[in-house]
Design a protein around this motif. Structure first.
Motif, PDB file in Angstrom:
ATOM      1  N   ASP A  61       0.717  -1.322   0.039  1.00 25.14           N
ATOM      2  CA  ASP A  61       0.098   0.108  -0.083  1.00 25.14           C
ATOM      3  C   ASP A  61       0.766   1.330  -0.043  1.00 25.14           C
ATOM      4  N   ALA A  62       2.011   1.189  -0.634  1.00 22.34           N
ATOM      5  CA  ALA A  62       3.000   2.349  -0.434  1.00 22.34           C
ATOM      6  C   ALA A  62       2.625   3.448  -1.514  1.00 22.34           C
ATOM      7  N   GLY A  63       1.820   2.990  -2.363  1.00 29.23           N
ATOM      8  CA  GLY A  63       1.849   3.854  -3.678  1.00 29.23           C
ATOM      9  C   GLY A  63       2.719   3.887  -4.828  1.00 29.23           C
ATOM     10  N   LEU A  64       3.108   2.925  -4.856  1.00 26.01           N
ATOM     11  CA  LEU A  64       4.433   2.681  -5.848  1.00 26.01           C
ATOM     12  C   LEU A  64       3.892   2.591  -7.317  1.00 26.01           C
ATOM     13  N   LYS A  65       4.621   3.513  -7.962  1.00 30.31           N
ATOM     14  CA  LYS A  65       4.373   3.813  -9.461  1.00 30.31           C
ATOM     15  C   LYS A  65       5.357   3.103 -10.258  1.00 30.31           C
ATOM     16  N   GLN A  66       6.448   2.639  -9.721  1.00 27.72           N
ATOM     17  CA  GLN A  66       7.712   2.106 -10.620  1.00 27.72           C
ATOM     18  C   GLN A  66       8.374   1.223  -9.625  1.00 27.72           C
ATOM     19  N   ILE A  67       9.053   0.229 -10.084  1.00 32.48           N
ATOM     20  CA  ILE A  67      10.040  -0.769  -9.656  1.00 32.48           C
ATOM     21  C   ILE A  67      11.098  -0.672 -10.667  1.00 32.48           C
ATOM     22  N   ILE A  68      12.294  -0.460 -10.093  1.00 28.48           N
ATOM     23  CA  ILE A  68      13.575  -0.450 -10.614  1.00 28.48           C
ATOM     24  C   ILE A  68      14.369  -1.856 -10.201  1.00 28.48           C
ATOM     25  N   THR A  69      15.093  -2.632 -11.113  1.00 26.60           N
ATOM     26  CA  THR A  69      15.835  -3.596 -10.558  1.00 26.60           C
ATOM     27  C   THR A  69      17.044  -3.642 -11.577  1.00 26.60           C
ATOM     28  N   THR A  70      17.952  -4.503 -11.195  1.00 26.83           N
ATOM     29  CA  THR A  70      19.022  -4.578 -12.116  1.00 26.83           C
ATOM     30  C   THR A  70      18.923  -5.988 -13.085  1.00 26.83           C
ATOM     31  N   GLN A  71      19.961  -6.269 -13.821  1.00 31.06           N
ATOM     32  CA  GLN A  71      19.561  -7.651 -14.780  1.00 31.06           C
ATOM     33  C   GLN A  71      19.877  -8.662 -14.031  1.00 31.06           C
ATOM     34  N   PHE A  72      20.351  -8.617 -12.787  1.00 32.88           N
ATOM     35  CA  PHE A  72      20.481  -9.777 -12.194  1.00 32.88           C
ATOM     36  C   PHE A  72      19.410 -10.644 -11.720  1.00 32.88           C
ATOM     37  N   ARG A  73      19.333 -11.992 -11.572  1.00 36.49           N
ATOM     38  CA  ARG A  73      17.960 -12.548 -11.276  1.00 36.49           C
ATOM     39  C   ARG A  73      17.610 -12.246  -9.698  1.00 36.49           C
ATOM     40  N   ARG A  74      18.741 -12.413  -8.913  1.00 36.98           N
ATOM     41  CA  ARG A  74      18.396 -12.103  -7.369  1.00 36.98           C
ATOM     42  C   ARG A  74      17.761 -10.709  -7.161  1.00 36.98           C
ATOM     43  N   SER A  75      18.007  -9.759  -7.888  1.00 36.97           N
ATOM     44  CA  SER A  75      17.260  -8.606  -7.837  1.00 36.97           C
ATOM     45  C   SER A  75      15.983  -8.672  -8.616  1.00 36.97           C
ATOM     46  N   GLN A  76      15.770  -9.065  -9.589  1.00 34.44           N
ATOM     47  CA  GLN A  76      14.449  -9.316 -10.201  1.00 34.44           C
ATOM     48  C   GLN A  76      13.484 -10.396  -9.357  1.00 34.44           C
ATOM     49  N   GLU A  77      14.017 -11.205  -8.726  1.00 34.33           N
ATOM     50  CA  GLU A  77      13.214 -12.344  -8.101  1.00 34.33           C
ATOM     51  C   GLU A  77      12.863 -11.524  -6.786  1.00 34.33           C
ATOM     52  N   THR A  78      13.686 -10.636  -6.208  1.00 32.59           N
ATOM     53  CA  THR A  78      13.164  -9.831  -4.977  1.00 32.59           C
ATOM     54  C   THR A  78      12.085  -9.299  -5.429  1.00 32.59           C
ATOM     55  N   ALA A  79      12.147  -8.405  -6.616  1.00 27.38           N
ATOM     56  CA  ALA A  79      10.856  -7.600  -6.799  1.00 27.38           C
ATOM     57  C   ALA A  79       9.548  -8.161  -7.215  1.00 27.38           C
ATOM     58  N   ALA A  80       9.767  -9.378  -7.804  1.00 29.30           N
ATOM     59  CA  ALA A  80       8.714 -10.123  -8.613  1.00 29.30           C
ATOM     60  C   ALA A  80       7.534 -10.211  -7.627  1.00 29.30           C
ATOM     61  N   PRO A  81       7.341 -10.722  -6.656  1.00 26.42           N
ATOM     62  CA  PRO A  81       6.228 -10.871  -5.751  1.00 26.42           C
ATOM     63  C   PRO A  81       5.331  -9.664  -5.771  1.00 26.42           C
ATOM     64  N   LEU A  82       6.048  -8.495  -5.442  1.00 24.90           N
ATOM     65  CA  LEU A  82       5.539  -7.217  -5.400  1.00 24.90           C
ATOM     66  C   LEU A  82       5.101  -6.739  -6.727  1.00 24.90           C
ATOM     67  N   ALA A  83       5.825  -6.765  -7.720  1.00 19.57           N
ATOM     68  CA  ALA A  83       5.464  -6.507  -9.009  1.00 19.57           C
ATOM     69  C   ALA A  83       4.346  -7.343  -9.740  1.00 19.57           C
ATOM     70  N   GLN A  84       4.274  -8.419  -9.363  1.00 17.11           N
ATOM     71  CA  GLN A  84       2.958  -9.162  -9.818  1.00 17.11           C
ATOM     72  C   GLN A  84       1.598  -8.692  -9.070  1.00 17.11           C
ATOM     73  N   GLN A  85       1.846  -8.561  -7.644  1.00 14.85           N
ATOM     74  CA  GLN A  85       0.862  -8.104  -6.841  1.00 14.85           C
ATOM     75  C   GLN A  85       0.240  -6.706  -7.399  1.00 14.85           C
ATOM     76  N   LEU A  86       0.969  -5.847  -7.811  1.00 16.36           N
ATOM     77  CA  LEU A  86       0.841  -4.394  -8.187  1.00 16.36           C
ATOM     78  C   LEU A  86       0.367  -4.303  -9.656  1.00 16.36           C
ATOM     79  N   GLN A  87       0.800  -5.560 -10.446  1.00 16.23           N
ATOM     80  CA  GLN A  87       0.570  -5.642 -11.788  1.00 16.23           C
ATOM     81  C   GLN A  87       1.476  -4.367 -12.225  1.00 16.23           C
ATOM     82  N   LEU A  88       2.961  -4.329 -11.801  1.00 12.85           N
ATOM     83  CA  LEU A  88       3.538  -3.289 -12.398  1.00 12.85           C
ATOM     84  C   LEU A  88       5.184  -3.763 -12.714  1.00 12.85           C
ATOM     85  N   PRO A  89       5.377  -3.975 -14.122  1.00 12.84           N
ATOM     86  CA  PRO A  89       6.315  -4.441 -14.809  1.00 12.84           C
ATOM     87  C   PRO A  89       7.793  -3.746 -14.012  1.00 12.84           C
ATOM     88  N   PRO A  90       8.614  -4.574 -13.757  1.00 11.39           N
ATOM     89  CA  PRO A  90       9.743  -3.798 -13.275  1.00 11.39           C
ATOM     90  C   PRO A  90      10.664  -3.155 -14.502  1.00 11.39           C
TER      91      PRO A  90
END
Length: 183
Positions: A61-90
């Motif tokens: 509920d933080a009001g995110l409008k954007q998610i930024i990750t690096t190209q590495f799997r560990r950073s993308q996988e960290t953001a993935a549950p939130l990105a899916q929940q918010l339907q916000l592609p990183p």
């Protein structure tokens, strides 16, 4: 490498932010616990996957409008549950050895060109403190290799001459005690 990132962050932090920073809040985390294999680009461990879920719960509920990750799997996988929940592609911004200044500049531009609201940046132990400094926050030591619990909240200045403010929070399970030279 650490010195180069600190120098780049110091140089970018001296550049003034616009009178109205586009993003209001920037949430920053290091990627969650990573596996040992494959050596070049490991994903998350089960503890890391649980931490990624905790991040999704903490920022739902933080009001995110954007998610930024690096190209590495560990950073993308960290953001993935939130990105899916918010339907916000990183947005993926590559972090390459020897190109720290370019990476910091890309992140700074993405933050400054966002149309209000909040964003999440998932970085690495040596890039999160540099990003904070590049966005006008304080210069912090690198994060410890065993430290994954930090959630930094950077409130960007709304007018020139007003410093950014930084809060350091924790999410998920506690990490082991930090060494003296890092967070």
């Amino acid at each position: 490498m650490k010195f180069a990132i600190l120098c780049a962050a110091a140089g970018l932090a001296l550049l003034p932010l616009p009178a109205r920073a586009a993003a209001d809040l920037v949430f920053l985390v290091r990627h969650a616990e990573r596996a040992a294999e494959p050596a070049g680009d490991p994903g998350l461990t089960s503890a890391g996957a649980a931490r990624a879920q905790a991040l999704a719960q903490a920022l739902a509920d933080a009001g995110l409008k954007q998610i930024i990750t690096t190209q590495f799997r560990r950073s993308q996988e960290t953001a993935a549950p939130l990105a899916q929940q918010l339907q916000l592609p990183p947005q993926v911004l590559a972090a390459r050895r020897g190109e720290a200044e370019a990476h910091l500049r890309e992140i700074r531009e993405a933050v400054l060109h966002q149309d209000g609201g909040a964003l999440l940046i998932v970085g690495h132990s040596n890039t999160v403190p540099a990003i904070i400094a590049a966005l006008g926050g304080p210069r912090l030591p690198d994060l410890c290799e065993s430290s994954y619990q930090h959630l930094f909240v950077l409130r960007l200045p709304v007018q020139p001459g007003v410093p950014a403010s930084l809060a350091r929070l924790r999410y998920g399970e506690p990490s082991p005690a930090a060494e003296a030279a890092c967070l």
